[in-house]
Design a protein around this motif. Structure first.
Motif, PDB file in Angstrom:
ATOM      1  N   GLY A  10       1.019  -1.451   0.009  1.00  0.00           N
ATOM      2  CA  GLY A  10       0.223  -0.171   0.154  1.00  0.00           C
ATOM      3  C   GLY A  10       0.620   1.225  -0.131  1.00  0.00           C
ATOM      4  O   GLY A  10       2.244   1.367  -0.393  1.00  0.00           O
ATOM      5  N   HIS A  49      -4.297  16.022   4.489  1.00  0.00           N
ATOM      6  CA  HIS A  49      -4.443  16.264   5.426  1.00  0.00           C
ATOM      7  C   HIS A  49      -3.245  17.219   5.941  1.00  0.00           C
ATOM      8  O   HIS A  49      -2.329  17.425   6.161  1.00  0.00           O
ATOM      9  N   PRO A 264     -16.871  10.159   3.712  1.00  0.00           N
ATOM     10  CA  PRO A 264     -17.292   8.727   4.057  1.00  0.00           C
ATOM     11  C   PRO A 264     -17.535   8.579   5.187  1.00  0.00           C
ATOM     12  O   PRO A 264     -17.973   9.121   5.983  1.00  0.00           O
ATOM     13  N   ILE A 332      -2.593   2.130  10.546  1.00  0.00           N
ATOM     14  CA  ILE A 332      -2.166   3.804   9.718  1.00  0.00           C
ATOM     15  C   ILE A 332      -3.441   4.002   9.266  1.00  0.00           C
ATOM     16  O   ILE A 332      -3.802   3.777   7.914  1.00  0.00           O
TER      17      ILE A 332
END
Ligand SMILES: Cc1cc2nc3c(=O)[nH]c(=O)nc-3n(C[C@H](O)[C@H](O)[C@H](O)COP(=O)(O)OP(=O)(O)OC[C@H]3O[C@@H](n4cnc5c(N)ncnc54)[C@H](O)[C@@H]3O)c2cc1C
Length: 469
Positions: A10, A49, A264, A332
């Motif tokens: 990832g 962010h 979400p 994470i």
């Protein structure tokens, strides 16, 4: 004998691979799926962010701020899409001003520039905001990124600098040895001095295999609606609502490619593979998104999807050497994408306490992604078609993706072997028709270049080991 085996391809595992590739180390990344970026890194809000939200003093706060400050330069060097569009957190009730001020204060403690705007000032910047907004926290350093491009960029850069990738290979056990570890996989064993556990929602299982201090990773589901590019200019900033203990809430944001994303939800579940969307979840996305922005054009939804946050029981990132030579990058959850390059640096610093790292003199710190034909000017397009005629054939009409781009995606280092692999490298199939028109041609190109039958081409998921890897 490897120096480091990284488990998980990832954003975090690939960023760690790119970081370790700067040194004279023998590194192998093992990923159970047939491509990198098949886990949480492919299904999230794609926000870099600013870092005002995380509790000061936590790893989340420190690594978010560091990662976000690295992103503009990394995006140029490694050729992935990133835009600094700024963010707002909305407050709909005078009584909530205290909470907004607390958030602003946290931001200042984290070293993040923030400002509180009145509702009118916020609407001046963002005219479609709800009339109910009374205050907004404005964070100018927030950004948006393409998470697939970013993860692939780290992976390809690592690959070009000598990291080995074993795709379609699942780690099934880890045994301590005198020299380090034997990492057992369903395709044989690997000997290594150290292991990086970057296994996302499965990081608790990997940690248990190595016998580290036990922790749990709970998958927290987040459902989204993605709208067509016609809707992409409804807002230009990322629009959040006040965060709760379940996360940052439902946001409305443009994407770097010009779509509009709403979501979400946040729901803790047991099943680490459950990425289904639900009627109730998507209804919540519509209802809560509509509180922030007026007249959201839900008729323009082109797809829905779910991502799973890897929520650890410490509620902070777990980045540690849990047993000698075994390093966790666990829990994470958000802001993991924003923090990925900083997490990679931290893992390397922890490794440096165990072994001497010597810089690689011929390390390449740049990488070039697939050339996007539609983004070129007419002269450059004509020159490219003259050189490689396949750039003159449009395969994906929604996103104007050419055959030349698809062939590049398949044939480049760590190339695509599935429809989704092509989609993430070129955007073929990402558009309004969601691959209805381009799939047959893309399947033919994949089959021809990989030397297999069309029946062997999968949308995604595990298949044969990639020949180059
Ligand atoms: C709904 C949602 C919204 C989010 N929004 C944001 C955001 O806006 N900004 C932000 O910064 N972050 C966001 N995040 C968080 C961010 O997406 C994650 O922190 C990040 O993608 C985690 O990357 P990773 O590499 O740790 O995990 P993953 O991407 O899940 O990668 C782990 C990999 O390990 C592999 N693996 C697992 N077990 C094994 C095994 N046994 N053998 C081999 N391979 C294995 C998996 O197949 C997977 O590919 C969000 C997350 C979600 C779910």
């Amino acid at each position: 004998m490897y120096d480091v085996v990284i488990v998980g391809g990832g954003a975090v595992g690939c960023a760690a691979a790119a970081e370790l590739a700067k040194y004279q180390l023998k590194v192998c990344l093992v990923e159970k799926e047939s491509d990198v970026c098949e886990g949480t890194s492919k299904a999230n809000s794609a926000i870099i962010h600013a870092g005002f939200d995380a509790e000061p003093g936590t790893l989340k706060a420190k690594l978010n701020v560091r990662g976000s400050s690295m992103m503009a330069e990394l995006s140029k060097k490694l050729d992935f899409s990133y835009r600094n569009n700024g963010a707002m957190v909305l407050c709909f009730d005078e009584a909530q001003l205290g909470e907004l001020e607390k958030l602003a204060d946290r931001g200042r403690q984290n070293g993040v520039p923030v400002e509180i705007l009145t509702g009118a000032q916020a609407r001046e910047k963002e005219p479609r905001l709800s009339d109910e907004v009374v205050y907004a926290l404005y964070a100018p350093t927030s950004g948006i990124v393409c998470p697939f491009e970013m993860t692939l960029a780290f992976a390809e850069n690592a690959y070009e600098n000598g990291v080995e990738f074993r795709l379609s290979t699942e780690v099934t056990g880890i045994e301590k040895t005198a020299e380090g570890f034997t990492v057992q996989t369903d395709r044989g064993s690997l000997e290594t001095k150290a292991v990086f556990n970057c296994a996302g929602v499965y990081a608790d299982k990997l940690n248990d295999m190595a016998g580290g201090r036990h922790f749990n990773i709970i998958p927290r589901k987040g459902e989204y609606l993605l709208m067509d590019k016609d809707a992409g200019t409804v807002v230009s900033h990322t629009i959040f609502q006040l965060p709760t203990k379940m996360g940052k809430g439902i946001l409305v944001t443009p994407t770097v490619h010009g779509n509009l994303l709403v979501g979400p939800t946040a729901q803790d579940i047991d099943d680490k593979e459950n990425t289904s969307t639900t009627r109730d979840g998507l209804a919540e996305v519509r209802a809560k998104g509509s509180l922030s922005v007026k007249d959201l054009p839900f008729g323009k939804v082109i797809t829905s999807f779910t991502g799973l946050r890897a929520v650890g029981d410490t509620h902070d990132f777990i980045i540690e050497e849990s047993t000698e030579g075994f390093f966790n990058a666990a829990g994470i959850e958000s802001p993991g994408l924003s923090s990925a390059p900083a997490i990679a640096e931290m893992l390397r610093e922890l490794l440096e306490k165990r072994m001497v790292l010597t810089p690689k003199p011929d390390h390449k710190d740049t990488r070039k992604g697939v050339t996007h034909f539609a983004a070129l000017d007419r002269d450059a397009q004509n020159a490219l078609i003259k050189e490689i005629p396949e750039y003159g054939n449009i395969v994906c009409r929604c996103e104007t993706v050419t055959e030349g781009e698809i062939l590049d995606a398949i044939q480049r280092p760590l190339g695509a072997t599935t429809l989704d692999g092509v989609k993430r490298r070129t955007r073929a199939g990402m558009g309004r028709c969601q691959a209805g028109f381009c799939s047959p041609k893309t399947i033919l190109l994949l089959a021809e270049k990989l030397g297999v039958g069309i029946g062997d081409i999968r949308k995604n998921g595990r298949g044969e080991v990639h020949e180059d890897a």
